[in-house]
Design a protein around this motif. Structure first.
Motif, mmCIF file in Angstrom:
data_model
loop_
_atom_site.group_PDB
_atom_site.id
_atom_site.type_symbol
_atom_site.label_atom_id
_atom_site.label_comp_id
_atom_site.label_asym_id
_atom_site.label_seq_id
_atom_site.Cartn_x
_atom_site.Cartn_y
_atom_site.Cartn_z
ATOM 1 N N ALA A 21 0.819 -1.168 0.061
ATOM 2 C CA ALA A 21 0.135 0.048 -0.034
ATOM 3 C C ALA A 21 0.878 1.290 0.008
ATOM 4 N N ALA A 22 1.954 1.140 0.823
ATOM 5 C CA ALA A 22 2.966 2.376 0.636
ATOM 6 C C ALA A 22 3.430 2.696 -0.552
ATOM 7 N N ARG A 23 3.566 1.751 -1.593
ATOM 8 C CA ARG A 23 4.072 1.784 -2.787
ATOM 9 C C ARG A 23 3.171 1.984 -3.991
ATOM 10 N N ASP A 24 1.794 1.927 -3.815
ATOM 11 C CA ASP A 24 0.686 1.762 -4.589
ATOM 12 C C ASP A 24 0.280 3.438 -4.865
ATOM 13 N N HIS A 25 0.128 3.686 -5.948
ATOM 14 C CA HIS A 25 -0.277 5.023 -6.374
ATOM 15 C C HIS A 25 -1.766 5.490 -6.102
ATOM 16 N N ARG A 26 -2.467 4.606 -6.072
ATOM 17 C CA ARG A 26 -3.989 4.576 -5.320
ATOM 18 C C ARG A 26 -4.292 4.864 -4.004
ATOM 19 N N THR A 27 -3.019 4.733 -3.131
ATOM 20 C CA THR A 27 -3.260 4.793 -1.620
ATOM 21 C C THR A 27 -3.099 6.467 -1.438
ATOM 22 N N LEU A 73 -5.932 0.581 8.160
ATOM 23 C CA LEU A 73 -6.880 0.214 7.396
ATOM 24 C C LEU A 73 -8.141 1.343 7.519
ATOM 25 N N LYS A 74 -8.171 2.182 8.618
ATOM 26 C CA LYS A 74 -9.277 3.169 8.341
ATOM 27 C C LYS A 74 -8.931 4.299 7.228
ATOM 28 N N LEU A 75 -7.877 4.259 6.834
ATOM 29 C CA LEU A 75 -7.414 5.498 5.931
ATOM 30 C C LEU A 75 -7.456 4.736 4.286
ATOM 31 N N ILE A 76 -7.315 3.465 4.270
ATOM 32 C CA ILE A 76 -7.115 2.902 2.738
ATOM 33 C C ILE A 76 -8.709 2.485 2.491
ATOM 34 N N PRO A 77 -9.237 2.761 1.164
ATOM 35 C CA PRO A 77 -10.342 2.083 0.780
ATOM 36 C C PRO A 77 -10.331 0.728 0.957
ATOM 37 N N ALA A 78 -11.534 0.452 1.483
ATOM 38 C CA ALA A 78 -11.822 -1.049 1.653
ATOM 39 C C ALA A 78 -11.474 -2.204 0.112
ATOM 40 N N PRO A 79 -11.955 -1.630 -0.975
ATOM 41 C CA PRO A 79 -11.619 -2.604 -2.226
ATOM 42 C C PRO A 79 -10.120 -2.647 -2.393
ATOM 43 N N LEU A 80 -9.458 -1.430 -2.341
ATOM 44 C CA LEU A 80 -8.003 -1.336 -2.497
ATOM 45 C C LEU A 80 -7.262 -2.324 -1.691
ATOM 46 N N GLU A 82 -8.265 -4.751 -0.073
ATOM 47 C CA GLU A 82 -8.698 -6.400 -0.301
ATOM 48 C C GLU A 82 -7.604 -6.833 -1.370
ATOM 49 N N GLU A 83 -7.593 -5.901 -2.512
ATOM 50 C CA GLU A 83 -6.726 -6.275 -3.322
ATOM 51 C C GLU A 83 -5.373 -6.382 -2.948
ATOM 52 N N LEU A 84 -4.825 -5.393 -2.455
ATOM 53 C CA LEU A 84 -3.521 -5.507 -1.511
ATOM 54 C C LEU A 84 -3.224 -6.683 -0.736
ATOM 55 N N ARG A 85 -4.304 -7.264 0.234
ATOM 56 C CA ARG A 85 -4.039 -8.383 0.768
ATOM 57 C C ARG A 85 -3.982 -9.683 0.013
#
Length: 123
Positions: A21-27, A73-80, A82-85
């Protein structure tokens, strides 16, 4: 009720997911910074409170990392998330190579032996 092993596996997966997530541009930026910090803390050999201090040394790992994950987890959108998990789960399942480990250890040992011989001959 999930077992301790399942909880530890989920914690490992979530830590890897935070690193992704730290490296994903959508975060979002705040989540990126916090995710990177929590993942770095979880994976770092350096602790706020050293592990050799009874109770407190292990307590910081048991509190800081799960609370940090919860905040991210409170700051990242849930669908994103889930994809990262899912990506983190696939990365965590990759097999470990004992041959690779032996190769790296052999190279390090050879370099250390060569450096030792060089120092002995120079002295």
């Amino acid at each position: 009720m999930p077992s301790l092993r399942d909880w530890a596996k989920a914690l490992k997966r979530d830590t890897l997911a935070l690193w992704l997530a730290a490296r994903d541009h959508r975060t979002p930026l705040a989540a990126k910074l916090l995710a990177g910090g929590v993942a770095a803390y979880a994976l770092s050999p350096i602790d706020l409170i050293p592990d050799f201090i009874p109770v407190l040394g292990l307590l910081d790992d048991l509190l800081v990392v799960p609370i940090g994950i919860w905040l991210v987890l409170k700051l990242i959108p849930a669908p994103l998330m889930e994809e990262l998990r899912e990506r983190a789960g696939k990365l965590a399942e990759r097999p470990n190579s004992m041959v690779g480990l032996l190769l790296v250890l052999t190279i390090w040992f050879a370099l250390a032996a060569a450096a030792g011989l060089y120092l002995i001959r120079e002295v």
